[in-house]
Design a protein around this motif. Structure first.
Motif, PDB file in Angstrom:
ATOM      1  N   LYS A  78       0.842  -1.189   0.000  1.00 44.15           N
ATOM      2  CA  LYS A  78       0.000   0.000   0.000  1.00 44.15           C
ATOM      3  C   LYS A  78       0.877   1.238   0.000  1.00 44.15           C
ATOM      4  O   LYS A  78       1.304   1.728   1.037  1.00 44.15           O
ATOM      5  CB  LYS A  78      -0.929  -0.018   1.215  1.00 44.15           C
ATOM      6  N   GLY A  79       1.102   1.770  -1.186  1.00 42.97           N
ATOM      7  CA  GLY A  79       1.929   2.951  -1.289  1.00 42.97           C
ATOM      8  C   GLY A  79       1.160   4.176  -1.722  1.00 42.97           C
ATOM      9  O   GLY A  79       1.741   5.249  -1.854  1.00 42.97           O
ATOM     10  N   GLY A  80      -0.142   4.020  -2.002  1.00 38.13           N
ATOM     11  CA  GLY A  80      -0.957   5.158  -2.370  1.00 38.13           C
ATOM     12  C   GLY A  80      -0.478   5.842  -3.631  1.00 38.13           C
ATOM     13  O   GLY A  80      -0.088   5.221  -4.622  1.00 38.13           O
ATOM     14  N   ALA A  86       5.203   6.207  -9.168  1.00 40.11           N
ATOM     15  CA  ALA A  86       6.413   5.448  -9.479  1.00 40.11           C
ATOM     16  C   ALA A  86       6.219   4.575 -10.708  1.00 40.11           C
ATOM     17  O   ALA A  86       7.197   4.181 -11.349  1.00 40.11           O
ATOM     18  CB  ALA A  86       6.820   4.593  -8.285  1.00 40.11           C
ATOM     19  N   GLY A  87       4.968   4.253 -11.035  1.00 43.11           N
ATOM     20  CA  GLY A  87       4.705   3.429 -12.200  1.00 43.11           C
ATOM     21  C   GLY A  87       4.569   4.188 -13.504  1.00 43.11           C
ATOM     22  O   GLY A  87       4.272   3.579 -14.543  1.00 43.11           O
ATOM     23  N   CYS A 112       1.139   4.666 -17.755  1.00 39.13           N
ATOM     24  CA  CYS A 112       1.526   4.096 -16.464  1.00 39.13           C
ATOM     25  C   CYS A 112       1.639   2.581 -16.588  1.00 39.13           C
ATOM     26  O   CYS A 112       0.934   1.949 -17.389  1.00 39.13           O
ATOM     27  CB  CYS A 112       0.493   4.476 -15.391  1.00 39.13           C
ATOM     28  N   GLU A 113       2.529   2.028 -15.787  1.00 34.61           N
ATOM     29  CA  GLU A 113       2.739   0.585 -15.788  1.00 34.61           C
ATOM     30  C   GLU A 113       2.999   0.151 -14.336  1.00 34.61           C
ATOM     31  O   GLU A 113       3.944   0.621 -13.696  1.00 34.61           O
ATOM     32  CB  GLU A 113       3.934   0.230 -16.672  1.00 34.61           C
ATOM     33  N   LEU A 114       2.151  -0.736 -13.838  1.00 31.93           N
ATOM     34  CA  LEU A 114       2.279  -1.236 -12.468  1.00 31.93           C
ATOM     35  C   LEU A 114       2.538  -2.731 -12.472  1.00 31.93           C
ATOM     36  O   LEU A 114       2.091  -3.446 -13.371  1.00 31.93           O
ATOM     37  CB  LEU A 114       1.005  -0.932 -11.666  1.00 31.93           C
ATOM     38  N   THR A 115       3.241  -3.176 -11.462  1.00 26.08           N
ATOM     39  CA  THR A 115       3.604  -4.588 -11.352  1.00 26.08           C
ATOM     40  C   THR A 115       2.906  -5.200 -10.144  1.00 26.08           C
ATOM     41  O   THR A 115       2.958  -4.653  -9.040  1.00 26.08           O
ATOM     42  CB  THR A 115       5.129  -4.762 -11.198  1.00 26.08           C
ATOM     43  N   ARG A 116       2.264  -6.308 -10.380  1.00 27.94           N
ATOM     44  CA  ARG A 116       1.680  -7.106  -9.311  1.00 27.94           C
ATOM     45  C   ARG A 116       2.245  -8.519  -9.415  1.00 27.94           C
ATOM     46  O   ARG A 116       2.435  -9.036 -10.512  1.00 27.94           O
ATOM     47  CB  ARG A 116       0.153  -7.119  -9.403  1.00 27.94           C
TER      48      ARG A 116
END
Length: 454
Positions: free
Chosen positions: A15-17, A23-24, A167-171
């Motif tokens: 949880k970085g909000g 950052a992504g 944007c690009e997020l990693t899970r």
């Protein structure tokens, strides 16, 4: 992602909000944000309201994309399956990945990436365009290693992107799988040294002798036992139904000794002398199990596999496939020991009936050759494959060291069938050579036990 079932994806950063969302941002998203801020500053300085609206649009677009993407909760489950999970060195295994969209909404563009050690090959990446609600996608990739060992696979990662590429997020998933690369196993020809060649026969010792009524060893009644075997005297003594044990033949025993001393081997890599010894040990273990022997793996440290039970052997009390798998897993990770001698292994071998003894030995000095020679005393037959690491370091055609012949002579005088292992020679040829040496020298005297060379 293990075989037990699909696992849900989780945010890698927790949880970085807003910080995680920003950052992504991709290069395109950062460029839009910088251009928007620059345009807004210029509009404020120049007093241009139209330019200010353009700047706000450029700056807000990547922020909106990052926020929407971060709050998008795709319910995606993944699983991994290895085929096979245990593979010989230099052979390929296939990794099957499955992604399930368990939500009611379709996903966007997904990039699937699995973490793989560099020794298994490049990191695989797959692009999944769109997974419909309740849909499934399956992909696979191959891995291969020339080096034995246990290698972790995972965790599996998902990269989420917005339609504009801002944007690009990693899970990532949380579970790992392990690929076990075992030594190469060479098929060996059926030859015979001394004693019987099969695991059962009239010449084998019996686990229980035919005895009189007073010598019968009973056991508790089990469902399906013949009532004619009920031992009434023991039943009255113990207060429960007891039956007579049936006479059971005991499998012929075979101990395979692997010398792992660091002082006994030089060089490293798939073609080194030590790797040949490990591969030869694996080949001998599998061959003897297939021939019906009860087998034990023993190292110079005195440790045995599958364990230190009543006799330490496997094959009679458990399935041969399980025993072979346990020993192959041990050989997959076996490494050099810090020991300087074979005395610990000798202490184990002199403790009882070991049956056939097969040893893969490295460099031997006079003291260790004497210890190895003593191991033969309680074995019906013994064969040693002796490697000269100096010759192996020189490669095929390398001249063997002079002291090796003296060590071989000491082993042969003690009753061993000792075979020198030239660099690059296959074990099958040496297996036949051992049988030829036995036939030429004649059967060696035994010390009360019999063994087979199958």
């Amino acid at each position: 992602m293990a075989a037990g079932g699909p696992q849900p994806a989780q945010d890698e950063e927790g949880k970085g909000g807003l910080r995680t969302a920003l950052a992504g941002l991709t290069t395109r998203g950062r460029s839009f944000l910088a251009a928007g801020i620059a345009a807004a500053v210029c509009a404020y300085v120049l007093g241009q309201s139209d330019l200010l609206r353009v700047g706000l649009l450029l700056a807000v677009l990547p922020l909106v994309c990052a926020t929407v993407l971060y709050r998008t909760r795709y319910r995606v489950a993944g699983s991994r399956r290895l085929s096979p999970a245990r593979v010989p060195a230099s052979s390929e295994a296939r990794v099957h990945l499955r992604m399930d969209n368990v939500s009611r909404l379709p996903t966007g563009l997904l990039m699937l990436q699995d973490r793989v050690p560099y020794v298994l090959g490049p990191r695989p990446r797959f692009v999944l365009d769109r997974v419909e609600a309740g849909g499934r996608r399956e992909v696979s990739y191959r891995v291969r290693s020339d080096l034995r060992g246990r290698y972790p696979l995972g965790p599996l990662q998902l990269r989420l992107t917005d339609p504009f590429g801002m944007c690009e997020l990693t899970r990532s998933f949380s579970t790992y799988d392990t690929l076990t690369v075992i030594p190469r196993v060479e098929a060996l020809p059926p030859v015979r040294l001394t004693g019987e060649a099969k695991g059962y026969g009239d010449g084998r010792h019996r686990s229980l002798a035919l005895a009189g009524e007073d010598d019968v060893i009973p056991r508790g009644y089990r469902h399906g036992d013949d009532l004619r075997r009920v031992h009434w005297r023991s039943t009255a003594r113990y207060g429960e139904l007891m039956v007579r044990r049936e006479e059971q033949p005991q499998r012929a025993r075979c101990t395979v000794l692997l010398d792992t001393r660091a002082l006994a081997f030089r060089g490293a890599g798939p073609d080194s002398a030590f790797e040949w010894a490990v591969s030869g040990t694996a080949s001998a273990l599998v061959h003897m199990l297939e021939r019906g022997f009860s087998v034990r793996l023993l190292t110079d440290t005195g440790n045995s596999v599958p364990g230190e039970g009543a006799d330490g052997f496997a094959g009679a009390s458990q399935e041969s496939a399980d025993a072979a798998g346990l020993m192959m897993d041990t050989l997959a990770v076996v490494d050099h020991s810090d020991g300087a001698g074979l005395s610990r292994a000798y202490d184990v071998l002199r403790g009882g009936n070991e049956g056939l003894l097969i040893a893969f030995l490295g460099d031997l000095d006079e003291e260790q050759a004497t210890v190895a020679a003593k191991m033969r005393q309680r074995s019906g037959a013994a064969v040693a494959f002796v490697l000269d690491s100096t010759a192996w370091a020189q490669g095929p055609g390398g001249a063997p060291a002079g002291p090796r012949e003296e060590r071989l002579r000491m082993l042969r005088e003690a009753g061993w069938t000792a075979v020198a292992v030239p660099p690059g020679t296959g074990l099958a040829d040496l297996w036949r050579q051992a049988d030829h040496l036995r036939a030429t020298a004649g059967p060696a005297p035994t010390a009360g036990t019999t063994g087979g060379w199958a």
